[in-house]
Design an enzyme around this catalytic site. Sequence first.
Site, PDB file in Angstrom:
ATOM      1  N   TYR A  59      32.884  -0.428   9.968  1.00 48.95           N
ATOM      2  CA  TYR A  59      33.058  -0.194  11.402  1.00 48.95           C
ATOM      3  C   TYR A  59      31.742  -0.487  12.106  1.00 48.95           C
ATOM      4  O   TYR A  59      30.679  -0.040  11.667  1.00 48.95           O
ATOM      5  CB  TYR A  59      33.486   1.255  11.636  1.00 48.95           C
ATOM      6  CG  TYR A  59      33.479   1.692  13.087  1.00 48.95           C
ATOM      7  CD1 TYR A  59      34.593   1.469  13.900  1.00 48.95           C
ATOM      8  CD2 TYR A  59      32.364   2.320  13.650  1.00 48.95           C
ATOM      9  CE1 TYR A  59      34.587   1.873  15.233  1.00 48.95           C
ATOM     10  CE2 TYR A  59      32.357   2.714  14.970  1.00 48.95           C
ATOM     11  CZ  TYR A  59      33.462   2.488  15.756  1.00 48.95           C
ATOM     12  OH  TYR A  59      33.447   2.885  17.071  1.00 48.95           O
ATOM     13  N   HIS A  60      31.790  -1.222  13.219  1.00 45.70           N
ATOM     14  CA  HIS A  60      30.588  -1.651  13.922  1.00 45.70           C
ATOM     15  C   HIS A  60      30.234  -0.665  15.032  1.00 45.70           C
ATOM     16  O   HIS A  60      30.989  -0.487  15.985  1.00 45.70           O
ATOM     17  CB  HIS A  60      30.805  -3.042  14.529  1.00 45.70           C
ATOM     18  CG  HIS A  60      29.535  -3.801  14.789  1.00 45.70           C
ATOM     19  ND1 HIS A  60      28.451  -3.233  15.428  1.00 45.70           N
ATOM     20  CD2 HIS A  60      29.182  -5.079  14.483  1.00 45.70           C
ATOM     21  CE1 HIS A  60      27.483  -4.133  15.514  1.00 45.70           C
ATOM     22  NE2 HIS A  60      27.892  -5.253  14.948  1.00 45.70           N
ATOM     23  N   GLY A  61      29.074  -0.005  14.920  1.00 49.07           N
ATOM     24  CA  GLY A  61      28.593   0.872  15.971  1.00 49.07           C
ATOM     25  C   GLY A  61      28.026   0.058  17.128  1.00 49.07           C
ATOM     26  O   GLY A  61      28.064  -1.179  17.115  1.00 49.07           O
TER      27      GLY A  61
ATOM     28  N   GLU B 251      33.925  -4.638  19.223  1.00 44.04           N
ATOM     29  CA  GLU B 251      33.976  -3.254  18.760  1.00 44.04           C
ATOM     30  C   GLU B 251      32.663  -2.540  19.059  1.00 44.04           C
ATOM     31  O   GLU B 251      32.658  -1.362  19.448  1.00 44.04           O
ATOM     32  CB  GLU B 251      34.250  -3.225  17.259  1.00 44.04           C
ATOM     33  CG  GLU B 251      34.483  -1.841  16.683  1.00 44.04           C
ATOM     34  CD  GLU B 251      34.975  -1.910  15.253  1.00 44.04           C
ATOM     35  OE1 GLU B 251      36.188  -1.761  15.042  1.00 44.04           O
ATOM     36  OE2 GLU B 251      34.142  -2.146  14.343  1.00 44.04           O
TER      37      GLU B 251
ATOM     38  N   ARG C 139      28.164   6.329  16.587  1.00 48.46           N
ATOM     39  CA  ARG C 139      28.373   6.195  18.035  1.00 48.46           C
ATOM     40  C   ARG C 139      27.548   7.196  18.844  1.00 48.46           C
ATOM     41  O   ARG C 139      27.416   7.046  20.055  1.00 48.46           O
ATOM     42  CB  ARG C 139      29.848   6.405  18.369  1.00 48.46           C
ATOM     43  CG  ARG C 139      30.706   5.207  18.130  1.00 48.46           C
ATOM     44  CD  ARG C 139      30.593   4.222  19.271  1.00 48.46           C
ATOM     45  NE  ARG C 139      31.024   2.901  18.857  1.00 48.46           N
ATOM     46  CZ  ARG C 139      30.853   1.814  19.570  1.00 48.46           C
ATOM     47  NH1 ARG C 139      30.239   1.872  20.727  1.00 48.46           N
ATOM     48  NH2 ARG C 139      31.266   0.649  19.118  1.00 48.46           N
TER      49      ARG C 139
END
Length: 330
Positions: free
Chosen positions: A129-131, A202, A240
């Site tokens: 998952y890309h912050g 994202e 995040r």
Amino acid sequence: MTGGNESCTGGPTSMSYLTCLTYILEEWTGVENIGDYLSYAFYILWLFFPLVVVFVLPGVIVILFYASILWLHIYKRKNEIKEAYSHDVWIGAREMLATMWDGHGRIWHGYELHGVENLPQGPGLVVFYHGATPLDFVYFTARLHIMQKRCCSVVADHFVFRLPGFRILLDVFGVIHGPKEACVGTLKKGHLLAIAPGGVREALFSDEMYTILWSDRKGFAQVAIDAKVPIIPMFTQNVREGFRTLGGIKILRSLYERIRLPLVPLYGGFPVKLRTFIGEPIPYEPNMTAEELAAKTKAAVQALIEKHQKIPGNIFRALMERFQTQKKED
């Protein structure tokens, strides 16, 4: 002037240092009631200090990246003669930068890496998952290099290759743009390769709800199938909360979709707790289609988010987690 200075310390009751300083400034400038102006200036500084901090701290990360680039240039000049006699002249540089970034992660974020045993000994495709920034991936590669002396290449968006001075950093750490053939080739050479299917979209437009924005992308799954390697899901807790964007502003989303450049303001740099979790690998199955594998991978990343991230994300809670111990089951 002399009489003014003497009045600061003379007499039965001496003025405070601040009062004395104010009196001297009034004498020098000729401005009456300068203390009121100073009080107002200090109030404005105090009022806007948090706002200044959240936009200044991201600049510190940029400075660290360019410090890394400067070190690589110095290292390159110092080792030009050795290049002809070494199979990899950048070994020392990688060691130094890995130590530097791992130290930054430990000090600023209390960074932890869990599930390293889930990485295969050979090649594998790490999907994460890309912050708002890829800082957690930088910490991951630094810790992995220190622990196992392994490198993990990563696929980056084309705009990264346009950043001034970044070319040497990208080359040394195996950052590639693609295409699919290059990704498959990297895996077939026995290396680890990482991809964030959500990419820049994202990074900019997901939020504290940790919504996965992969659309219908399945190219990464086809890469794993063509290379016949497992996919390893990965997620970083509180990613995040460290950095956030103003991606909720609709006009910025429309602008990005038109020009495809990350012009969304970034803020943060908060010293929140960061923990990267590596999930169990999804093995290669010759009969599985790219659509099925992409859906299975997305579900695996979503499961990591649901297990390790409290939704919605909260900056204060993430800061307090610096003082909490991690459960053994994690």
